[in-house]
Write an enzyme that holds these catalytic residues in place. Structure first.
Site, PDB file in Angstrom:
ATOM      1  N   LYS A 207      -2.411 -12.466  -8.456  1.00 15.18           N
ATOM      2  CA  LYS A 207      -3.769 -12.960  -8.173  1.00 15.18           C
ATOM      3  C   LYS A 207      -4.912 -11.788  -8.920  1.00 15.18           C
ATOM      4  O   LYS A 207      -4.646 -10.708  -8.877  1.00 15.18           O
ATOM      5  CB  LYS A 207      -3.827 -12.825  -6.550  1.00 15.18           C
ATOM      6  CG  LYS A 207      -3.857 -11.488  -5.942  1.00 15.18           C
ATOM      7  CD  LYS A 207      -3.949 -11.413  -4.664  1.00 15.18           C
ATOM      8  CE  LYS A 207      -3.811 -10.160  -4.195  1.00 15.18           C
ATOM      9  NZ  LYS A 207      -4.478  -9.530  -2.912  1.00 15.18           N
TER      10      LYS A 207
ATOM     11  N   LYS B 163       0.719  -1.153   0.123  1.00 17.01           N
ATOM     12  CA  LYS B 163       0.150   0.056  -0.031  1.00 17.01           C
ATOM     13  C   LYS B 163       0.826   1.312  -0.123  1.00 17.01           C
ATOM     14  O   LYS B 163       0.410   2.242  -0.634  1.00 17.01           O
ATOM     15  CB  LYS B 163      -1.050  -0.009   1.188  1.00 17.01           C
ATOM     16  CG  LYS B 163      -2.091  -1.124   1.006  1.00 17.01           C
ATOM     17  CD  LYS B 163      -3.169  -0.459   0.061  1.00 17.01           C
ATOM     18  CE  LYS B 163      -4.054  -1.598  -0.558  1.00 17.01           C
ATOM     19  NZ  LYS B 163      -4.468  -2.517   0.310  1.00 17.01           N
TER      20      LYS B 163
ATOM     21  N   LYS C 271      -8.954  -6.079  -7.440  1.00 18.57           N
ATOM     22  CA  LYS C 271      -9.316  -4.758  -7.905  1.00 18.57           C
ATOM     23  C   LYS C 271      -8.418  -3.930  -8.608  1.00 18.57           C
ATOM     24  O   LYS C 271      -8.031  -3.026  -8.046  1.00 18.57           O
ATOM     25  CB  LYS C 271     -10.186  -4.185  -6.820  1.00 18.57           C
ATOM     26  CG  LYS C 271     -11.459  -4.830  -6.406  1.00 18.57           C
ATOM     27  CD  LYS C 271     -11.894  -4.297  -5.064  1.00 18.57           C
ATOM     28  CE  LYS C 271     -12.890  -5.507  -4.390  1.00 18.57           C
ATOM     29  NZ  LYS C 271     -13.104  -5.070  -3.018  1.00 18.57           N
TER      30      LYS C 271
HETATM   31  P1  TYM Z   1     -10.737  -8.169   0.567  1.00 21.99           P
HETATM   32  O1  TYM Z   1     -12.001  -7.389   0.763  1.00 21.99           O
HETATM   33  O2  TYM Z   1      -9.641  -7.815  -0.028  1.00 21.99           O
HETATM   34  O3  TYM Z   1     -11.125  -9.682   0.008  1.00 21.99           O
HETATM   35  C1  TYM Z   1     -12.196 -10.422   0.465  1.00 21.99           C
HETATM   36  C2  TYM Z   1     -11.869 -11.981   0.688  1.00 21.99           C
HETATM   37  O4  TYM Z   1     -11.446 -12.341  -0.761  1.00 21.99           O
HETATM   38  C3  TYM Z   1     -10.444 -13.112  -0.734  1.00 21.99           C
HETATM   39  N1  TYM Z   1      -9.658 -12.670  -2.025  1.00 21.99           N
HETATM   40  C4  TYM Z   1      -9.180 -13.903  -2.590  1.00 21.99           C
HETATM   41  N2  TYM Z   1      -9.005 -15.028  -2.461  1.00 21.99           N
HETATM   42  C5  TYM Z   1      -8.332 -15.765  -3.519  1.00 21.99           C
HETATM   43  N3  TYM Z   1      -7.985 -15.394  -4.494  1.00 21.99           N
HETATM   44  C6  TYM Z   1      -7.794 -14.176  -4.749  1.00 21.99           C
HETATM   45  N4  TYM Z   1      -7.402 -13.522  -5.965  1.00 21.99           N
HETATM   46  C7  TYM Z   1      -8.643 -13.085  -3.917  1.00 21.99           C
HETATM   47  N5  TYM Z   1      -8.754 -12.071  -3.880  1.00 21.99           N
HETATM   48  C8  TYM Z   1      -9.543 -11.590  -2.666  1.00 21.99           C
HETATM   49  C9  TYM Z   1      -9.571 -12.407   0.709  1.00 21.99           C
HETATM   50  O5  TYM Z   1      -8.663 -13.188   0.957  1.00 21.99           O
HETATM   51  C10 TYM Z   1     -10.783 -12.204   1.555  1.00 21.99           C
HETATM   52  O6  TYM Z   1     -10.911 -13.410   2.449  1.00 21.99           O
HETATM   53  N6  TYM Z   1      -8.533  -7.568   5.259  1.00 21.99           N
HETATM   54  C11 TYM Z   1      -9.825  -8.276   4.417  1.00 21.99           C
HETATM   55  C12 TYM Z   1     -11.005  -7.726   5.150  1.00 21.99           C
HETATM   56  C13 TYM Z   1     -11.273  -8.289   6.432  1.00 21.99           C
HETATM   57  C14 TYM Z   1     -11.403  -9.428   7.147  1.00 21.99           C
HETATM   58  C15 TYM Z   1     -11.293  -9.060   8.530  1.00 21.99           C
HETATM   59  C16 TYM Z   1     -11.319 -10.701   6.584  1.00 21.99           C
HETATM   60  C17 TYM Z   1     -11.261  -7.251   7.366  1.00 21.99           C
HETATM   61  N7  TYM Z   1     -11.488  -7.872   8.761  1.00 21.99           N
HETATM   62  C18 TYM Z   1     -11.393 -10.170   9.421  1.00 21.99           C
HETATM   63  C19 TYM Z   1     -11.179 -11.798   7.529  1.00 21.99           C
HETATM   64  C20 TYM Z   1     -11.457 -11.421   8.846  1.00 21.99           C
HETATM   65  C21 TYM Z   1      -9.635  -7.887   2.992  1.00 21.99           C
HETATM   66  O7  TYM Z   1      -9.012  -6.881   2.633  1.00 21.99           O
HETATM   67  O8  TYM Z   1     -10.401  -8.549   2.202  1.00 21.99           O
END
Ligand code: TYM
Length: 330
Positions: free
Chosen positions: A193, A111, A196
């Site tokens: 991967k 980031k 967005k």
């Molecule tokens: P975020 O919003 O980026 O993504 C949500 C979920 O999607 C999964 N993900 C993927 N899995 C496999 N391949 C990919 N290419 C891929 N892109 C995204 C992420 O691993 C995630 O599970 N920090 C977290 C949000 C969060 C959270 C939490 C999650 C905040 N507090 C507590 C679990 C528990 C995030 O940015 O996810």
């Protein structure tokens, strides 16, 4: 029943990575576990300070949760900012998180490169807020994609530090995926991967219409085809097969594997097959989410009731936390 928590940031439309890495597991887990699934709107402020579209994104993620099969009678669905106990726990955990370890977090380093003009403290303590989300319900399992593994490790570190300093309050949460391994859904441009990303053609969103899905998949990188039998697949071809494993029938995949090994494969056909199977998969979710989104009062009720249920669990944890720390003076 063991407690499960997970969530998604409302920073735009959900993509295949979110679905297969996380949400598809949520849907299965709700029948076996005591589940909390939330929308991480506070986390999105670390990267998206402009909140004009935040409300729409929160309602959209909620609609996709429901369209994917989450059932508010089985799982508690809520929005992070409706649970102030999380931010209180975040404050206590911040005293147990060290600047050095936070600076070493991969997502933080990424980031910093992406938004050098806005390296705010919230970005640095992002994993602490995430730990608070998980620990507030004393969750044991956290369904996430591979990219969240380090954050889970940090959650365990902060929870253990709390337990050692103030007394045992938190169990050790584990990252979870039904397929054993945490998943990394690849992007369509052969690099990294799905996310967005700036390259909109590399990511398939659950909101993409049939034509756009077709266009994106047909643009995916390939080459002239294997030149010898049983060749090693280049990464970008592995990616196409990996995406196929998510949506195509095993017999179809076997056929293309055999064609690849026999050097008779035509990548145009492979991509057409993937596109059609992907469309069949995404279309009903997209259509259902659109319908659900139109009934805004129903969405509001679901999130309100969810917040009330989540608050009960969160308040129980905070009572334990406050007394363990010694903050109950009378
Ligand atoms: P975020 O919003 O980026 O993504 C949500 C979920 O999607 C999964 N993900 C993927 N899995 C496999 N391949 C990919 N290419 C891929 N892109 C995204 C992420 O691993 C995630 O599970 N920090 C977290 C949000 C969060 C959270 C939490 C999650 C905040 N507090 C507590 C679990 C528990 C995030 O940015 O996810």
């Amino acid at each position: 029943r063991p407690v499960v928590l997970s969530g998604v940031r409302p920073t735009g439309a959900l993509h295949l990575g979110n679905y297969f890495g996380a949400i598809s597991n949520y849907v299965r887990m709700q029948d076996e576990y005591h589940c909390y699934f939330f929308i991480a709107d506070l986390h999105s402020l670390t990267t998206h300070p402009d909140t004009k579209e935040l409300r729409e994104h929160v309602l959209s993620v909620t609609s996709y949760y429901l369209a994917s099969g989450l059932d508010p009678d089985k799982s508690v669905l809520y929005c992070q900012s409706d649970l102030p106990q999380t931010t209180e726990l975040y404050l206590f955990l911040n005293m147990l998180a060290y600047k050095g370890e936070l600076e070493k977090t991969t997502t933080f380093k990424d980031k910093v490169k992406l938004q050098p003009e806005n390296v705010n403290a919230g970005l640095l303590t992002y994993p602490v807020l995430m730990a608070a989300d998980i620990l507030i319900h004393r969750a044991q399992y956290v369904p996430v994609g591979k990219d969240q593994e380090q954050h889970l490790e940090m959650t365990r570190t902060f929870g253990n530090r709390f337990n050692h300093r103030y007394g045992e309050v938190f169990p050790e949460p584990k990252a979870f995926n039904y397929g054993q391994q945490l998943l990394k859904v690849p992007s369509l441009d052969g690099a990294g991967k799905m996310s967005k990303s700036e390259n909109q053609y590399a990511t398939i969103y659950l909101s993409d219409d049939d034509d756009l899905i077709r266009k994106k998949i047909m643009k995916a990188k390939t080459d002239a085809g294997p030149t010898e039998p049983n060749a090693v697949k280049p990464d970008y071809i592995v990616n196409i097969f990996d995406l196929m494993k998510l949506v195509s029938a095993p017999s179809v995949i076997e056929k293309y594997e055999a064609d690849f090994n026999a050097c008779t494969i035509r990548y145009g056909d492979l991509k057409k097959q993937l596109a059609e199977d992907m469309i069949q998969f995404i279309r009903p979710i997209r259509q259902k989410a659109k319908e659900i989104r139109e009934n805004e009062s129903a969405l509001n009720i679901i999130l309100k009731v969810g917040a009330q249920k989540a608050a009960e669990s969160a308040e129980n944890t905070m009572q334990l936390v406050r007394s363990a720390i010694g903050l109950k003076y009378f």
